[in-house]
Scaffold this active site. Structure first.
Site, PDB file in Angstrom:
ATOM      1  N   GLN A  32       0.433  -1.147  -0.024  1.00  0.00           N
ATOM      2  CA  GLN A  32      -0.308   0.061  -0.157  1.00  0.00           C
ATOM      3  C   GLN A  32       1.176   1.075  -0.122  1.00  0.00           C
ATOM      4  O   GLN A  32       0.464   2.068  -0.696  1.00  0.00           O
ATOM      5  CB  GLN A  32      -0.536   0.296   1.027  1.00  0.00           C
ATOM      6  CG  GLN A  32      -1.705  -1.070   1.227  1.00  0.00           C
ATOM      7  CD  GLN A  32      -3.143  -1.014   2.272  1.00  0.00           C
ATOM      8  OE1 GLN A  32      -2.833  -2.006   3.191  1.00  0.00           O
ATOM      9  NE2 GLN A  32      -3.440  -0.579   1.931  1.00  0.00           N
ATOM     10  N   HIS A  52      -2.402  -5.406 -12.579  1.00  0.00           N
ATOM     11  CA  HIS A  52      -2.235  -5.199 -13.561  1.00  0.00           C
ATOM     12  C   HIS A  52      -2.534  -5.885 -14.529  1.00  0.00           C
ATOM     13  O   HIS A  52      -3.005  -5.116 -16.135  1.00  0.00           O
ATOM     14  CB  HIS A  52      -0.077  -5.352 -14.045  1.00  0.00           C
ATOM     15  CG  HIS A  52       0.829  -4.630 -13.701  1.00  0.00           C
ATOM     16  ND1 HIS A  52       1.745  -5.286 -12.453  1.00  0.00           N
ATOM     17  CD2 HIS A  52       0.529  -3.104 -12.956  1.00  0.00           C
ATOM     18  CE1 HIS A  52       2.506  -4.045 -12.137  1.00  0.00           C
ATOM     19  NE2 HIS A  52       2.009  -3.261 -12.107  1.00  0.00           N
ATOM     20  N   ASP A  65       1.822   0.785  -7.554  1.00  0.00           N
ATOM     21  CA  ASP A  65       4.102   0.478  -8.635  1.00  0.00           C
ATOM     22  C   ASP A  65       4.098   1.637  -7.878  1.00  0.00           C
ATOM     23  O   ASP A  65       5.577   2.064  -8.209  1.00  0.00           O
ATOM     24  CB  ASP A  65       3.638   1.003 -10.257  1.00  0.00           C
ATOM     25  CG  ASP A  65       3.126  -0.264 -11.329  1.00  0.00           C
ATOM     26  OD1 ASP A  65       2.370  -1.470 -10.530  1.00  0.00           O
ATOM     27  OD2 ASP A  65       2.807   0.123 -12.528  1.00  0.00           O
ATOM     28  N   ARG A  90       3.606   0.177  12.168  1.00  0.00           N
ATOM     29  CA  ARG A  90       3.348  -1.195  12.214  1.00  0.00           C
ATOM     30  C   ARG A  90       3.441  -1.064  10.534  1.00  0.00           C
ATOM     31  O   ARG A  90       2.708  -0.380  10.063  1.00  0.00           O
ATOM     32  CB  ARG A  90       2.124  -1.540  12.935  1.00  0.00           C
ATOM     33  CG  ARG A  90       1.822  -3.036  11.817  1.00  0.00           C
ATOM     34  CD  ARG A  90       0.056  -3.818  12.549  1.00  0.00           C
ATOM     35  NE  ARG A  90       0.046  -4.594  12.375  1.00  0.00           N
ATOM     36  CZ  ARG A  90      -1.035  -4.660  10.939  1.00  0.00           C
ATOM     37  NH1 ARG A  90      -1.911  -4.280  10.753  1.00  0.00           N
ATOM     38  NH2 ARG A  90      -1.069  -6.026  10.306  1.00  0.00           N
ATOM     39  N   HIS A 135       1.240  -8.993   4.430  1.00  0.00           N
ATOM     40  CA  HIS A 135       0.555  -8.240   4.500  1.00  0.00           C
ATOM     41  C   HIS A 135      -0.405  -7.984   2.521  1.00  0.00           C
ATOM     42  O   HIS A 135      -0.158  -7.404   2.193  1.00  0.00           O
ATOM     43  CB  HIS A 135       0.628  -6.931   5.240  1.00  0.00           C
ATOM     44  CG  HIS A 135      -0.781  -5.670   5.258  1.00  0.00           C
ATOM     45  ND1 HIS A 135      -1.150  -5.100   6.517  1.00  0.00           N
ATOM     46  CD2 HIS A 135      -1.740  -5.621   4.935  1.00  0.00           C
ATOM     47  CE1 HIS A 135      -1.936  -5.014   6.546  1.00  0.00           C
ATOM     48  NE2 HIS A 135      -2.460  -4.592   5.062  1.00  0.00           N
ATOM     49  N   ASN A 179      -1.652 -11.105   8.769  1.00  0.00           N
ATOM     50  CA  ASN A 179      -2.573  -9.765   8.356  1.00  0.00           C
ATOM     51  C   ASN A 179      -3.789  -9.859   7.727  1.00  0.00           C
ATOM     52  O   ASN A 179      -4.040 -10.209   6.841  1.00  0.00           O
ATOM     53  CB  ASN A 179      -2.299  -8.300   8.104  1.00  0.00           C
ATOM     54  CG  ASN A 179      -2.956  -7.092   7.953  1.00  0.00           C
ATOM     55  OD1 ASN A 179      -3.396  -6.766   9.104  1.00  0.00           O
ATOM     56  ND2 ASN A 179      -4.258  -6.944   6.841  1.00  0.00           N
ATOM     57  N   GLU A 180      -4.919 -10.054   9.348  1.00  0.00           N
ATOM     58  CA  GLU A 180      -6.068 -10.265   8.210  1.00  0.00           C
ATOM     59  C   GLU A 180      -6.384 -11.823   8.002  1.00  0.00           C
ATOM     60  O   GLU A 180      -6.913 -11.927   6.472  1.00  0.00           O
ATOM     61  CB  GLU A 180      -7.180  -8.964   7.907  1.00  0.00           C
ATOM     62  CG  GLU A 180      -6.784  -8.041   8.736  1.00  0.00           C
ATOM     63  CD  GLU A 180      -7.776  -7.345   7.521  1.00  0.00           C
ATOM     64  OE1 GLU A 180      -7.924  -7.316   7.103  1.00  0.00           O
ATOM     65  OE2 GLU A 180      -8.418  -5.894   9.173  1.00  0.00           O
ATOM     66  N   ASN A 319      -7.608  -6.142  14.315  1.00  0.00           N
ATOM     67  CA  ASN A 319      -8.247  -5.013  13.688  1.00  0.00           C
ATOM     68  C   ASN A 319     -10.169  -4.942  13.977  1.00  0.00           C
ATOM     69  O   ASN A 319      -9.949  -5.822  14.369  1.00  0.00           O
ATOM     70  CB  ASN A 319      -8.068  -4.817  12.012  1.00  0.00           C
ATOM     71  CG  ASN A 319      -6.741  -5.246  11.684  1.00  0.00           C
ATOM     72  OD1 ASN A 319      -5.662  -4.865  13.106  1.00  0.00           O
ATOM     73  ND2 ASN A 319      -6.193  -5.255  10.648  1.00  0.00           N
ATOM     74  N   TYR A 321     -12.445  -2.199  12.725  1.00  0.00           N
ATOM     75  CA  TYR A 321     -13.411  -0.153  12.252  1.00  0.00           C
ATOM     76  C   TYR A 321     -14.565  -0.153  12.638  1.00  0.00           C
ATOM     77  O   TYR A 321     -15.806   0.666  12.504  1.00  0.00           O
ATOM     78  CB  TYR A 321     -13.676  -0.735  10.540  1.00  0.00           C
ATOM     79  CG  TYR A 321     -11.573  -0.519  10.401  1.00  0.00           C
ATOM     80  CD1 TYR A 321     -10.861  -2.010  10.310  1.00  0.00           C
ATOM     81  CD2 TYR A 321     -11.338   0.875   9.632  1.00  0.00           C
ATOM     82  CE1 TYR A 321      -9.741  -1.631   9.742  1.00  0.00           C
ATOM     83  CE2 TYR A 321      -9.802   0.480   9.668  1.00  0.00           C
ATOM     84  CZ  TYR A 321      -8.890  -0.305   9.670  1.00  0.00           C
ATOM     85  OH  TYR A 321      -7.705  -0.106   9.187  1.00  0.00           O
ATOM     86  N   GLU A 389      -4.980  -2.397  14.045  1.00  0.00           N
ATOM     87  CA  GLU A 389      -5.754  -1.633  13.307  1.00  0.00           C
ATOM     88  C   GLU A 389      -7.340  -0.889  13.771  1.00  0.00           C
ATOM     89  O   GLU A 389      -7.703  -1.682  14.190  1.00  0.00           O
ATOM     90  CB  GLU A 389      -5.944  -1.719  11.756  1.00  0.00           C
ATOM     91  CG  GLU A 389      -4.982  -2.282  11.168  1.00  0.00           C
ATOM     92  CD  GLU A 389      -4.715  -2.373   9.651  1.00  0.00           C
ATOM     93  OE1 GLU A 389      -6.175  -2.324   8.859  1.00  0.00           O
ATOM     94  OE2 GLU A 389      -4.254  -3.538   9.120  1.00  0.00           O
TER      95      GLU A 389
HETATM   96  C1  PNW Z   1      -8.006  -3.209   6.808  1.00  0.00           C
HETATM   97  N1  PNW Z   1     -14.155  -5.009   7.006  1.00  0.00           N
HETATM   98  O1  PNW Z   1      -8.701  -3.781   5.850  1.00  0.00           O
HETATM   99  C2  PNW Z   1      -6.519  -3.633   5.897  1.00  0.00           C
HETATM  100  O2  PNW Z   1      -5.620  -4.525   6.536  1.00  0.00           O
HETATM  101  C3  PNW Z   1      -6.291  -2.472   5.556  1.00  0.00           C
HETATM  102  O3  PNW Z   1      -4.994  -3.110   4.219  1.00  0.00           O
HETATM  103  C4  PNW Z   1      -6.907  -1.521   5.143  1.00  0.00           C
HETATM  104  O4  PNW Z   1      -6.479  -0.346   4.106  1.00  0.00           O
HETATM  105  C5  PNW Z   1      -7.674  -0.858   5.949  1.00  0.00           C
HETATM  106  O5  PNW Z   1      -8.147  -2.246   6.861  1.00  0.00           O
HETATM  107  C6  PNW Z   1      -8.665  -0.517   5.847  1.00  0.00           C
HETATM  108  O6  PNW Z   1      -9.576  -1.210   4.801  1.00  0.00           O
HETATM  109  C7  PNW Z   1     -10.069  -4.144   6.451  1.00  0.00           C
HETATM  110  O7  PNW Z   1     -15.177  -5.575   6.627  1.00  0.00           O
HETATM  111  C8  PNW Z   1     -11.177  -5.385   5.837  1.00  0.00           C
HETATM  112  O8  PNW Z   1     -14.469  -4.782   8.346  1.00  0.00           O
HETATM  113  C9  PNW Z   1     -12.325  -5.426   5.893  1.00  0.00           C
HETATM  114  C10 PNW Z   1     -12.491  -5.080   7.328  1.00  0.00           C
HETATM  115  C11 PNW Z   1     -11.955  -4.269   8.238  1.00  0.00           C
HETATM  116  C12 PNW Z   1     -10.492  -3.748   7.690  1.00  0.00           C
END
Ligand code: PNW
Length: 480
Positions: A32, A52, A65, A90, A135, A179-180, A319, A321, A389
């Protein structure tokens, strides 16, 4: 269980301090931010190939890229982290940058130099590195051999881990293997929307799940055996959670199952019994049988494998959100994309209309983070948890990002309450992200940065947003 969580009292805690040893950080990931996708001997990852070959899968047709050009601008990134007062940063290592063959027979000098510079630069500025080994950027040549669905993944990932631990373990004290997993296996194979773009719902996702658990455990056990005595670091895994609450009281049992499903990659590691969550394993086995499969679509662990994976983490990376309400699917479309098992469990995941909607899937519901932290403790005991996160995205370039500040404040308050009121053992918080960056399918249209990056500027100029000031202030005072 549902009642207990929702009955938590909400008290205001402005001015209340985080524990003295609590740490604040920010995160990025190699694909990223780094760019430099083919410099020196770096090989292609599945994200290079995917962007690509499938520009229409990315909102703005872009790729990583160049991204933030952090391959060249790492010193600027460190300065930004320092200005914010971050305790840790991180970032992730790009497997095909360090091992151009994917295999450990050749270590890139250029990749080694890059990560040494970054790690040394951070430490020289008093910032600890927290390093993610994977990741999402698998070497393309390993994908050509089946990637995450090849059981040799454990061997490949173990060898890659050993190289990283050998090169950097003297200075990196906190490692995350994957990661995830829910994104790597669930989102990937249930939708085909992200690299490597293979659609194999209910099959590929579950094969990946088992192989990933074995690869994680292999990496942990290598650290344990060969490095722990020397370096005394921590190895864990990062799980993405969405807080699930029942849509109405009739869905409490289903919500329990959804939460167990959310622990499909944690139960094998953190539970006392190990293995898949029994309720979920049972449902998938039953569905598979009814569909005429001779064995469950979710590969079983042998008794030996259960022991091998059990206990392989020194902390729980979380993580989080957003939140969702759970009810039975009625052929409506998913608000959140289907991930592992949503289809097997017949789940419909919706946002409560009273929750504010951010960009795309990011619905704002701060109490969800406190509830999920409590749920992890309820399920697995008093494990150390690091919020690896949490963050907020906008489509606009604004510097005065008041909504992001509000989001961070409200989520941090809930983390603080989980610690001070509920006694959950949370030791760190990581903002996603230090920088605007390549947000996967959203390309550069979704901005998560505390720092704005100008992607039309060849020098990728960086400008801290108001949220960077706000976060610096929280860190300086160690309180909200
Ligand atoms: C994370 N959801 O992905 C990733 O670890 C990061 O690379 C990404 O940029 C960041 O969150 C923001 O999107 C997620 O649906 C994918 O709750 C899905 C979810 C949360 C985080």
């Amino acid at each position: 269980m549902v009642m207990k969580i929702s009955a938590l009292t909400l008290s205001s805690c402005s001015g209340k301090k985080f524990p003295p040893d609590f740490k604040f950080g920010a995160a990025t990931a190699a694909y990223q931010v780094e760019g430099a996708w083919n410099v020196s001997d770096k090989a292609a990852s599945i994200w290079d190939t995917f962007t690509h070959n499938n520009p229409t899968m990315i909102a703005d047709g872009s790729s990583g890229d160049v991204a933030c050009d952090s391959y060249n601008l790492w010193e600027t990134d460190i300065q930004l982290a320092k200005d914010m007062g971050l305790h840790f940063y991180r970032f992730s290592i790009s497997w095909p940058r360090l091992l151009p063959n994917g295999f450990a027979n050749k270590i890139s000098e250029d990749g080694t130099r890059y990560y040494n510079n970054l790690i040394d630069g951070l430490l020289a500025n008093g910032i600890e590195p927290l390093v993610t080994l994977y990741h999402w950027d698998l070497p393309q040549n390993l994908q050509d051999l089946g990637g995450m669905t090849n059981p040799l993944l454990a061997e490949w990932f173990g060898a890659y881990s050993r190289v990283a631990f050998t090169l950097f373990g003297d200075r990196v004290k906190t490692w995350a293997t994957f990661n995830e997993p829910v994104s790597i296996c669930g989102l990937t194979y249930e939708t085909g929307y992200i690299a490597p773009g293979i659609y194999s719902p209910g099959i590929g996702s579950y094969i990946c799940a088992k192989n990933l658990m074995m690869a994680h455990a292999t990496s942990y056990r290598i650290y344990d055996k060969e490095f722990r005595a020397k370096y005394n670091g921590k190895v864990g895994i990062v799980n993405n959670h969405v807080w699930y609450a029942p849509y109405s009281s009739e869905y409490e049992d289903l919500t329990y199952l959804a939460r167990q499903l959310g622990f499909i990659y944690s139960h094998p590691i953190y539970s006392k019994t190990g293995g898949w969550p029994p309720s979920v394993e049972g449902i998938i086995a039953k569905n598979s049988e009814e569909e005429g499969y001779p064995t469950s679509r979710l590969p079983k662990f042998t008794a030996e494998e259960i022991e091998f994976v059990k206990g392989t983490a020194d902390y729980y990376g979380m993580n989080l959100y957003t939140s969702r309400l759970v009810r039975e699917a009625n052929n409506s479309t998913f608000f959140l994309w289907p991930t592992n098992g949503d289809l097997d469990l017949n789940l419909d995941l919706l946002a409560d209309p009273s929750w504010e909607v951010g960009l795309d899937w990011l619905v704002i519901h701060p109490p969800g983070i406190r509830a999920q932290l409590n749920l992890i403790r309820e399920e697995f005991g008093d494990v150390e948890i690091i919020v690896t996160e949490n963050g907020f995205s906008t489509s606009s370039d604004e510097l005065d990002d008041v909504t992001r500040i509000q989001y961070l404040r409200d989520y941090l308050e809930q983390v603080l309450l989980a610690i001070t009121e509920d006694g959950v053992n949370v030791t760190g918080y990581t903002a996603w992200s230090l920088l605007d960056n390549f947000e996967w399918n959203s390309g550069y249209t979704s901005k998560f940065g505390l720092v704005r990056v100008n992607f039309t500027d060849p020098f990728r100029s960086r400008t801290p947003r108001a949220s960077a000031e706000y976060y610096a202030d929280v860190i300086r005072h160690h309180s909200l």
